[in-house]
Design a protein around this motif. Structure first.
Motif, PDB file in Angstrom:
ATOM      1  N   TYR A 182     -26.488  -0.461  29.741  1.00 12.05           N
ATOM      2  CA  TYR A 182     -25.034  -0.427  29.820  1.00 12.05           C
ATOM      3  C   TYR A 182     -24.656   0.311  31.092  1.00 12.05           C
ATOM      4  O   TYR A 182     -25.019   1.464  31.301  1.00 12.05           O
ATOM      5  CB  TYR A 182     -24.465   0.286  28.595  1.00 12.05           C
ATOM      6  N   TRP A 183     -23.926  -0.368  31.976  1.00 10.61           N
ATOM      7  CA  TRP A 183     -23.612   0.153  33.301  1.00 10.61           C
ATOM      8  C   TRP A 183     -22.197   0.708  33.411  1.00 10.61           C
ATOM      9  O   TRP A 183     -21.639   0.791  34.490  1.00 10.61           O
ATOM     10  CB  TRP A 183     -23.812  -0.946  34.339  1.00 10.61           C
ATOM     11  N   GLY A 184     -21.585   1.047  32.306  1.00  5.49           N
ATOM     12  CA  GLY A 184     -20.242   1.598  32.336  1.00  5.49           C
ATOM     13  C   GLY A 184     -19.185   0.587  31.943  1.00  5.49           C
ATOM     14  O   GLY A 184     -18.233   0.922  31.262  1.00  5.49           O
ATOM     15  N   LYS A 185     -19.341  -0.673  32.373  1.00  8.70           N
ATOM     16  CA  LYS A 185     -18.387  -1.725  32.003  1.00  8.70           C
ATOM     17  C   LYS A 185     -19.078  -2.924  31.372  1.00  8.70           C
ATOM     18  O   LYS A 185     -18.461  -3.665  30.628  1.00  8.70           O
ATOM     19  CB  LYS A 185     -17.599  -2.184  33.230  1.00  8.70           C
ATOM     20  N   VAL A 186     -20.319  -3.164  31.726  1.00  5.47           N
ATOM     21  CA  VAL A 186     -21.031  -4.331  31.206  1.00  5.47           C
ATOM     22  C   VAL A 186     -22.453  -3.958  30.785  1.00  5.47           C
ATOM     23  O   VAL A 186     -23.052  -3.031  31.324  1.00  5.47           O
ATOM     24  CB  VAL A 186     -21.109  -5.488  32.232  1.00  5.47           C
ATOM     25  N   TRP A 187     -22.960  -4.713  29.820  1.00  4.34           N
ATOM     26  CA  TRP A 187     -24.368  -4.647  29.443  1.00  4.34           C
ATOM     27  C   TRP A 187     -25.126  -5.661  30.277  1.00  4.34           C
ATOM     28  O   TRP A 187     -24.620  -6.745  30.570  1.00  4.34           O
ATOM     29  CB  TRP A 187     -24.540  -5.034  27.974  1.00  4.34           C
ATOM     30  N   THR A 188     -26.354  -5.324  30.647  1.00  3.18           N
ATOM     31  CA  THR A 188     -27.239  -6.283  31.300  1.00  3.18           C
ATOM     32  C   THR A 188     -28.562  -6.346  30.545  1.00  3.18           C
ATOM     33  O   THR A 188     -28.967  -5.376  29.898  1.00  3.18           O
ATOM     34  CB  THR A 188     -27.528  -5.912  32.771  1.00  3.18           C
ATOM     35  N   LEU A 189     -29.191  -7.485  30.633  1.00  3.17           N
ATOM     36  CA  LEU A 189     -30.525  -7.694  30.084  1.00  3.17           C
ATOM     37  C   LEU A 189     -31.489  -7.816  31.251  1.00  3.17           C
ATOM     38  O   LEU A 189     -31.293  -8.659  32.132  1.00  3.17           O
ATOM     39  CB  LEU A 189     -30.574  -8.984  29.256  1.00  3.17           C
ATOM     40  N   SER A 190     -32.495  -6.974  31.287  1.00  2.15           N
ATOM     41  CA  SER A 190     -33.572  -7.105  32.255  1.00  2.15           C
ATOM     42  C   SER A 190     -34.700  -7.853  31.574  1.00  2.15           C
ATOM     43  O   SER A 190     -35.057  -7.543  30.432  1.00  2.15           O
ATOM     44  CB  SER A 190     -34.054  -5.730  32.724  1.00  2.15           C
ATOM     45  N   ALA A 191     -35.243  -8.846  32.263  1.00  5.94           N
ATOM     46  CA  ALA A 191     -36.231  -9.706  31.633  1.00  5.94           C
ATOM     47  C   ALA A 191     -37.172 -10.285  32.673  1.00  5.94           C
ATOM     48  O   ALA A 191     -36.850 -10.345  33.864  1.00  5.94           O
ATOM     49  CB  ALA A 191     -35.532 -10.847  30.893  1.00  5.94           C
ATOM     50  N   TRP A 192     -38.325 -10.745  32.190  1.00  5.92           N
ATOM     51  CA  TRP A 192     -39.211 -11.572  32.990  1.00  5.92           C
ATOM     52  C   TRP A 192     -38.805 -13.010  32.722  1.00  5.92           C
ATOM     53  O   TRP A 192     -38.757 -13.440  31.571  1.00  5.92           O
ATOM     54  CB  TRP A 192     -40.667 -11.352  32.613  1.00  5.92           C
ATOM     55  N   CYS A 193     -38.465 -13.757  33.749  1.00  7.13           N
ATOM     56  CA  CYS A 193     -38.038 -15.147  33.616  1.00  7.13           C
ATOM     57  C   CYS A 193     -39.244 -16.055  33.812  1.00  7.13           C
ATOM     58  O   CYS A 193     -39.855 -16.062  34.890  1.00  7.13           O
ATOM     59  CB  CYS A 193     -36.957 -15.458  34.643  1.00  7.13           C
ATOM     60  N   GLU A 194     -39.578 -16.806  32.775  1.00  5.27           N
ATOM     61  CA  GLU A 194     -40.720 -17.718  32.855  1.00  5.27           C
ATOM     62  C   GLU A 194     -40.455 -18.848  33.861  1.00  5.27           C
ATOM     63  O   GLU A 194     -41.364 -19.287  34.556  1.00  5.27           O
ATOM     64  CB  GLU A 194     -41.035 -18.300  31.472  1.00  5.27           C
ATOM     65  N   ARG A 195     -39.218 -19.277  33.977  1.00  4.66           N
ATOM     66  CA  ARG A 195     -38.863 -20.366  34.901  1.00  4.66           C
ATOM     67  C   ARG A 195     -39.055 -19.957  36.356  1.00  4.66           C
ATOM     68  O   ARG A 195     -39.546 -20.716  37.176  1.00  4.66           O
ATOM     69  CB  ARG A 195     -37.413 -20.762  34.635  1.00  4.66           C
ATOM     70  N   ARG A 196     -38.623 -18.746  36.689  1.00  6.45           N
ATOM     71  CA  ARG A 196     -38.689 -18.263  38.067  1.00  6.45           C
ATOM     72  C   ARG A 196     -39.969 -17.483  38.367  1.00  6.45           C
ATOM     73  O   ARG A 196     -40.205 -17.112  39.514  1.00  6.45           O
ATOM     74  CB  ARG A 196     -37.484 -17.376  38.379  1.00  6.45           C
ATOM     75  N   SER A 197     -40.726 -17.167  37.331  1.00 11.31           N
ATOM     76  CA  SER A 197     -41.933 -16.326  37.477  1.00 11.31           C
ATOM     77  C   SER A 197     -41.602 -15.048  38.246  1.00 11.31           C
ATOM     78  O   SER A 197     -42.291 -14.653  39.193  1.00 11.31           O
ATOM     79  CB  SER A 197     -43.061 -17.086  38.179  1.00 11.31           C
ATOM     80  N   ASP A 198     -40.516 -14.413  37.791  1.00  5.71           N
ATOM     81  CA  ASP A 198     -40.052 -13.194  38.454  1.00  5.71           C
ATOM     82  C   ASP A 198     -39.121 -12.448  37.506  1.00  5.71           C
ATOM     83  O   ASP A 198     -38.648 -12.990  36.509  1.00  5.71           O
ATOM     84  CB  ASP A 198     -39.299 -13.548  39.736  1.00  5.71           C
ATOM     85  N   PHE A 199     -38.852 -11.194  37.857  1.00  8.58           N
ATOM     86  CA  PHE A 199     -37.880 -10.407  37.098  1.00  8.58           C
ATOM     87  C   PHE A 199     -36.483 -10.907  37.393  1.00  8.58           C
ATOM     88  O   PHE A 199     -36.173 -11.312  38.518  1.00  8.58           O
ATOM     89  CB  PHE A 199     -37.972  -8.927  37.496  1.00  8.58           C
ATOM     90  N   ARG A 200     -35.628 -10.847  36.383  1.00  4.11           N
ATOM     91  CA  ARG A 200     -34.223 -11.214  36.537  1.00  4.11           C
ATOM     92  C   ARG A 200     -33.391 -10.282  35.663  1.00  4.11           C
ATOM     93  O   ARG A 200     -33.851  -9.763  34.649  1.00  4.11           O
ATOM     94  CB  ARG A 200     -33.954 -12.652  36.094  1.00  4.11           C
ATOM     95  N   THR A 201     -32.149 -10.111  36.080  1.00  3.93           N
ATOM     96  CA  THR A 201     -31.179  -9.344  35.296  1.00  3.93           C
ATOM     97  C   THR A 201     -30.010 -10.257  34.991  1.00  3.93           C
ATOM     98  O   THR A 201     -29.505 -10.956  35.875  1.00  3.93           O
ATOM     99  CB  THR A 201     -30.712  -8.095  36.076  1.00  3.93           C
ATOM    100  N   PHE A 202     -29.589 -10.253  33.741  1.00  6.98           N
ATOM    101  CA  PHE A 202     -28.510 -11.123  33.269  1.00  6.98           C
ATOM    102  C   PHE A 202     -27.405 -10.261  32.671  1.00  6.98           C
ATOM    103  O   PHE A 202     -27.678  -9.383  31.859  1.00  6.98           O
ATOM    104  CB  PHE A 202     -29.030 -12.085  32.193  1.00  6.98           C
ATOM    105  N   ARG A 203     -26.169 -10.536  33.064  1.00  5.33           N
ATOM    106  CA  ARG A 203     -25.032  -9.876  32.404  1.00  5.33           C
ATOM    107  C   ARG A 203     -24.884 -10.489  31.020  1.00  5.33           C
ATOM    108  O   ARG A 203     -24.777 -11.704  30.875  1.00  5.33           O
ATOM    109  CB  ARG A 203     -23.756 -10.086  33.211  1.00  5.33           C
ATOM    110  N   ILE A 204     -24.867  -9.643  30.024  1.00  3.02           N
ATOM    111  CA  ILE A 204     -24.810 -10.138  28.652  1.00  3.02           C
ATOM    112  C   ILE A 204     -23.475 -10.813  28.355  1.00  3.02           C
ATOM    113  O   ILE A 204     -23.426 -11.754  27.568  1.00  3.02           O
ATOM    114  CB  ILE A 204     -25.148  -9.012  27.646  1.00  3.02           C
ATOM    115  N   ASP A 205     -22.405 -10.421  29.039  1.00  2.70           N
ATOM    116  CA  ASP A 205     -21.124 -11.092  28.806  1.00  2.70           C
ATOM    117  C   ASP A 205     -21.107 -12.514  29.371  1.00  2.70           C
ATOM    118  O   ASP A 205     -20.169 -13.267  29.138  1.00  2.70           O
ATOM    119  CB  ASP A 205     -19.951 -10.272  29.353  1.00  2.70           C
ATOM    120  N   ARG A 206     -22.156 -12.928  30.083  1.00  2.00           N
ATOM    121  CA  ARG A 206     -22.266 -14.287  30.601  1.00  2.00           C
ATOM    122  C   ARG A 206     -23.269 -15.127  29.813  1.00  2.00           C
ATOM    123  O   ARG A 206     -23.541 -16.269  30.157  1.00  2.00           O
ATOM    124  CB  ARG A 206     -22.639 -14.261  32.080  1.00  2.00           C
TER     125      ARG A 206
END
Length: 122
Positions: free
Chosen positions: A30-54
């Motif tokens: 939680y960054w003060g206004k939004v939650w984010t999910l940090s994840a390993w993306c199997e499609r990109r074979s890399d780390f990604r961060t996703f805004r949970i409100d999206r």
């Protein structure tokens, strides 16, 4: 220790483009206004961060994952540079384990569902 499930995520980016990803959820922050999910993306074979409100929809898959070198939150956090949720004021929230990340993702998406146009679990 339970083995966490992979997650199927439907996501809408800032350009309003929708994509579907298979992820290894690693942590929610939680960054003060939004939650984010940090994840390993199997499609990109890399780390990604996703805004949970999206997040449009998500579901747990039957396939499970174990930590693998190069795909863990401990290896992702140093890539963030100097600004991480750990630097934020008291009251910031985060979860680190994949199972806790999955639970937090589900709870936040459900809480936002009625306010965000019906987003929720698949």
């Amino acid at each position: 220790m339970p083995i966490p499930p992979l997650a199927l995520l439907q996501y809408r980016d800032l350009a309003e483009k929708t994509s579907e990803r298979v992820l290894r959820p690693l942590g929610c922050f939680y960054w003060g206004k939004v939650w984010t999910l940090s994840a390993w993306c199997e499609r990109r074979s890399d780390f990604r961060t996703f805004r949970i409100d999206r997040v449009i929809k998500f579901k747990a898959l039957e396939e499970r994952f174990r930590d693998e070198p190069g795909k863990t939150l401990a290896e992702y956090i140093p890539l963030w540079g100097s600004q991480t949720p750990l630097d934020f004021q008291p009251g910031s929230r985060w979860t680190y384990s994949p199972l806790a990340a999955f639970d937090t993702l589900g709870r936040v998406v459900e809480e936002q569902g009625s306010e965000a146009g019906g987003r929720g679990c698949l």
